[in-house]
Design an enzyme around this catalytic site. Structure first.
Site, PDB file in Angstrom:
ATOM      1  N   TYR A  95       0.787  -1.223   0.156  1.00 53.50           N
ATOM      2  CA  TYR A  95       0.038   0.063  -0.236  1.00 53.50           C
ATOM      3  C   TYR A  95       0.979   1.364  -0.118  1.00 53.50           C
ATOM      4  CZ  TYR A  95      -3.589  -3.287   0.976  1.00 53.50           C
ATOM      5  OH  TYR A  95      -4.593  -4.062   0.734  1.00 53.50           O
ATOM      6  N   PRO A 108     -11.334  -1.165  -1.728  1.00 54.28           N
ATOM      7  CA  PRO A 108     -12.443  -2.010  -2.185  1.00 54.28           C
ATOM      8  C   PRO A 108     -13.678  -1.354  -1.673  1.00 54.28           C
ATOM      9  CG  PRO A 108     -11.317  -2.679  -0.368  1.00 54.28           C
ATOM     10  CD  PRO A 108     -10.502  -1.547  -0.798  1.00 54.28           C
ATOM     11  N   HIS A 334      -7.608   0.518   2.280  1.00 56.94           N
ATOM     12  CA  HIS A 334      -7.404  -0.963   2.562  1.00 56.94           C
ATOM     13  C   HIS A 334      -6.056  -1.045   3.527  1.00 56.94           C
ATOM     14  CE1 HIS A 334      -7.956  -4.676   1.950  1.00 56.94           C
ATOM     15  NE2 HIS A 334      -8.005  -5.047   0.628  1.00 56.94           N
ATOM     16  N   SER A 450      -5.688 -15.516   4.499  1.00 52.74           N
ATOM     17  CA  SER A 450      -5.427 -14.853   5.855  1.00 52.74           C
ATOM     18  C   SER A 450      -4.305 -15.574   6.580  1.00 52.74           C
ATOM     19  CB  SER A 450      -6.874 -14.931   6.514  1.00 52.74           C
ATOM     20  OG  SER A 450      -6.679 -14.173   7.780  1.00 52.74           O
ATOM     21  N   SER A 550     -10.061 -12.870  -4.674  1.00 55.77           N
ATOM     22  CA  SER A 550     -10.167 -12.687  -3.133  1.00 55.77           C
ATOM     23  C   SER A 550     -11.533 -13.220  -2.899  1.00 55.77           C
ATOM     24  CB  SER A 550      -9.932 -11.237  -2.949  1.00 55.77           C
ATOM     25  OG  SER A 550      -9.700 -11.531  -1.429  1.00 55.77           O
ATOM     26  N   GLN A 551     -11.678 -14.286  -1.895  1.00 48.88           N
ATOM     27  CA  GLN A 551     -12.976 -14.613  -1.475  1.00 48.88           C
ATOM     28  C   GLN A 551     -13.539 -13.724  -0.225  1.00 48.88           C
ATOM     29  OE1 GLN A 551     -14.997 -17.615   1.201  1.00 48.88           O
ATOM     30  NE2 GLN A 551     -13.725 -18.758  -0.204  1.00 48.88           N
TER      31      GLN A 551
END
Ligand code: COA
Length: 638
Positions: A95, A108, A334, A450, A550-551
């Site tokens: 980032y 997002p 984010h 994660s 991404s889930q």
């Protein structure tokens, strides 16, 4: 990863930060293991010649007594001396060093179900209710009373690090010339009076939520919001849409901010925004049809200066959008937290709103509350120039986004579970198949995994374009008429097994991306020049994620979406539900190779074919059932 809220078992368990200290530190994977996996992940994605060259480079690095060993040793020391060896490197790389504009490229959005506001008051009552929910949640955070999350899915039951939650309402991404700074407000002994910034008609207002030591009731909030709307409607008082500057590239915004900071009025306004809890954007109606795709677009970029593009402040982690036309949701900066935390918080707010009694909150006509304050800006001609350029850039972003929300309705994760397969792995393989169908090749793919099982854990990467996935997609597309279906099924099982193994490797801290990144950053610190592995073409290719996936599952009616991370890439965010799967596919219009609509279509074909294969061969692998379809309505079959 889906998370489960369990009631706290004892006092310490409810204290997110205490829990985090007790979590294990992220392990450092063995050097050889990472290098072998790296080669294995890339072999089928580059030319044979490139692969041979890169393999030789890797072999030189891992030679006994070589540079690799030295860097690995430094990393082991770093693990000893820090809470989390990757955290800072990762935050900068992912980032803070990134110079691209935040809308579409980084931030997002979570889109809520469309609301049908009866009138202007109904709109503001909803907003007051939402703010009330934020205050309720903030109280939980301040008391450290948020229940600890526990992992579900693969390796379920383990407690997760809660640290990210504490950045939701108390951090700010300050733009910098070369690098941004994530500023975290430490909780003071004497908490400051708290406020929210409300954006309306591109104007910004300070809404104090504690006045005279009393938290404002929902009725008070409603009263104050009505005053804000009235003030924002006053054309004579209207100021330039300064929020646009935050949608620009980070270095450009940093330069503009430096100019703004020369004036004390601007300094005061910036300070109020940087210290607020969150932003609430009261958006004007867009005049567009409020279908899922258009709603998500409003959240991702606000539709440019003609719509609500200036009614934003992108540096703040939580921006709640409440549009007069019922387009509502959250946009998040984010860097302080991941999508799962964003969704958990958002679902808490929506549940709060659902559970609070439907009272008709009245505005207090003789309100003694001081009127909210409009933030003032002194705009020099230089700032006007920056504003014009930011507006133009945002418009280009708006025009260039090719985005579609696609609901695959034939089946959801229950069907996949009945096939004794991991739904996430199945969906990932379907994305690979869709990509191959469109482009006849596979590319480096990012799936966020994660690592919150570890102290201060964020994410690592599951590289889903495995060799086994390539074998499967080739059999399905190139071998459509030549490879027997039973073999295709074997390839599918192989691809799913490989994906599942990688997932387990990633969530247990053994994936390669964080490790390679840390070795690179340590080399920057300790070597005269960057080792050849990090300048090698294969390494550069491996870090261009043409497919960024991404889930982000939800338990309420909402969905998450984001943009691609490279100019010729796709963003693919998916939300698996029991009986359907929602995909948000994004790409850029100026890239001739990509098309979100075609990708979504290819995805539908892929998921359909994979279902047909399973129905034919998976239920009774030894004796294929006849062609006749099982109940195609619900796709269930055991
Ligand atoms: N047979 C039957 N059921 C199975 C199965 C199998 N072989 N494999 C898994 N399942 C079940 C699981 O038990 C789970 O059941 P539950 O819904 O009752 O808990 C369900 O299927 C889902 O499991 P799976 O699809 O394997 O995925 P997961 O939930 O473990 O998620 C990741 C995998 C990688 C997405 C997850 O670990 C993760 O890291 N999520 C975070 C993603 C993220 O960070 N997103 C935001 C980025 S900003």
């Amino acid at each position: 990863m889906p998370v489960l809220k369990k009631p706290p078992l004892d006092k310490t368990e409810s204290k997110g930060s205490q829990e985090a200290e007790e979590l294990p530190k992220l392990p450092v994977p063995p050097l050889k293991q990472t290098m072998d996996t790296y080669l294995q992940c890339m072999r089928h994605l580059v030319s044979e010649e490139q692969y041979r060259k890169s393999k030789a480079i890797v072999e030189r690095l891992v030679m006994p007594g070589g540079l690799g060993e030295m860097l690995q040793q430094k990393l082991i020391e770093r693990r000893e001396n820090t809470e989390n060896w990757i955290h800072e490197y990762w935050l900068d790389d992912m980032y803070l060093n990134n110079r691209v504009p935040l809308p579409v490229n980084s931030s997002p959005a979570v889109t809520f179900a469309r609301h049908n506001f009866q009138d202007a008051n109904d709109h503001l009552r909803f907003t007051a209710n939402l703010i009330s929910g934020v205050l309720d949640y903030k109280t939980l955070l301040d008391m450290h009373a948020l229940p600890v999350d526990y992992a579900r899915g693969q390796l379920s039951g383990q407690p997760m690090c809660m640290k990210q939650y504490y950045g939701l309402f108390s951090s700010y991404r300050l733009p910098g010339g070369n690098k941004d700074t994530l500023v975290a407000q430490e909780s003071a002994v004497m908490p400051e009076p708290e406020h929210i910034i409300v954006a309306c008609n591109n104007q910004f207002f300070v809404l104090d939520v504690v006045i005279n030591f009393r938290r404002l009731s929902e009725g008070d909030l409603f009263t104050q919001l009505r005053k804000i709307v009235r003030m924002a409607e006053n054309e004579d008082e209207r100021l330039p849409p300064i929020g646009l500057l935050t949608s620009d590239g980070r270095s450009e915004w940093s330069r503009a901010r430096e100019i703004l900071m020369k004036d004390s009025t601007n300094r005061d306004s910036l300070d109020m925004i940087e210290r607020c809890m969150c932003i609430v954007c009261l958006d004007a109606p867009t005049g567009l049809e409020t279908n899922e795709t258009n709603r998500a677009l409003q959240l991702l970029h606000g539709g440019g200066i003609d719509k609500n593009g200036g009614n934003r402040w992108y540096d703040k982690p939580m921006q709640f959008v409440v549009g007069r036309d019922g387009v509502c949701g959250t946009i998040c900066e984010h860097s302080p937290f991941d999508g799962i935390v964003l969704v958990q918080c958002t679902e808490h707010l929506l549940k709060y709103m659902k559970s609070s009694p439907k009272k008709l909150v009245r505005a207090d006509s003789v309100s003694e509350l001081p009127a909210p304050r409009r933030l003032r800006w002194k705009c020099s001609p230089e700032i006007q120039g920056h504003l014009a350029s930011s507006a133009e850039k945002l418009q280009r972003i708006v025009n260039n986004l090719d985005f579609t929300v696609y609901r695959f309705k034939q089946y959801g994760k229950e069907f996949i579970k009945k096939q004794r397969m991991s739904p996430d792995a199945f969906i990932q393989v379907s994305l690979q198949l869709a990509f191959y169908r469109c482009h006849r090749k596979l590319v480096p793919t990012y799936e966020s995994a994660s690592i919150r099982r570890f102290r201060m854990g964020r994410v690592d990467n599951i590289r889903s374009s495995t060799a086994e996935a390539l074998a499967f997609v080739k059999a399905m597309v190139d071998g459509k008429d030549t490879v027997p279906d039973s073999e295709k099924m074997d390839f599918l099982k192989g691809a799913i097994a490989s994906q599942t193994n990688y997932t387990i490797m990633a969530i247990t801290g053994m994936a390669i991306d964080n490790h390679l990144l840390a070795l690179r950053e340590l080399a920057r610190e300790h070597c005269k020049e960057l080792p050849e592995i990090f300048t090698d073409e294969m390494y550069l290719i491996s870090n261009r994620f043409i497919l960024s996936t991404s889930q982000v599952p939800t338990t309420m009616e909402m969905f998450c979406c984001y943009g691609p991370v490279v100019p010729n890439g796709y963003g693919a965010c998916y939300n698996p539900q029991s009986e359907h799967i929602l995909f948000c596919i994004s790409s850029f219009k100026d890239c001739k190779e990509t098309s979100s609509t075609l990708f979504a279509k290819a995805l539908e074909e892929s998921l359909t074919e994979m279902k047909d294969l399973c129905l034919k061969y998976n239920s009774k692998p030894q004796t294929p059932v006849k062609e006749k379809k099982a109940d195609s309505q619900n796709g269930h079959r055991t």
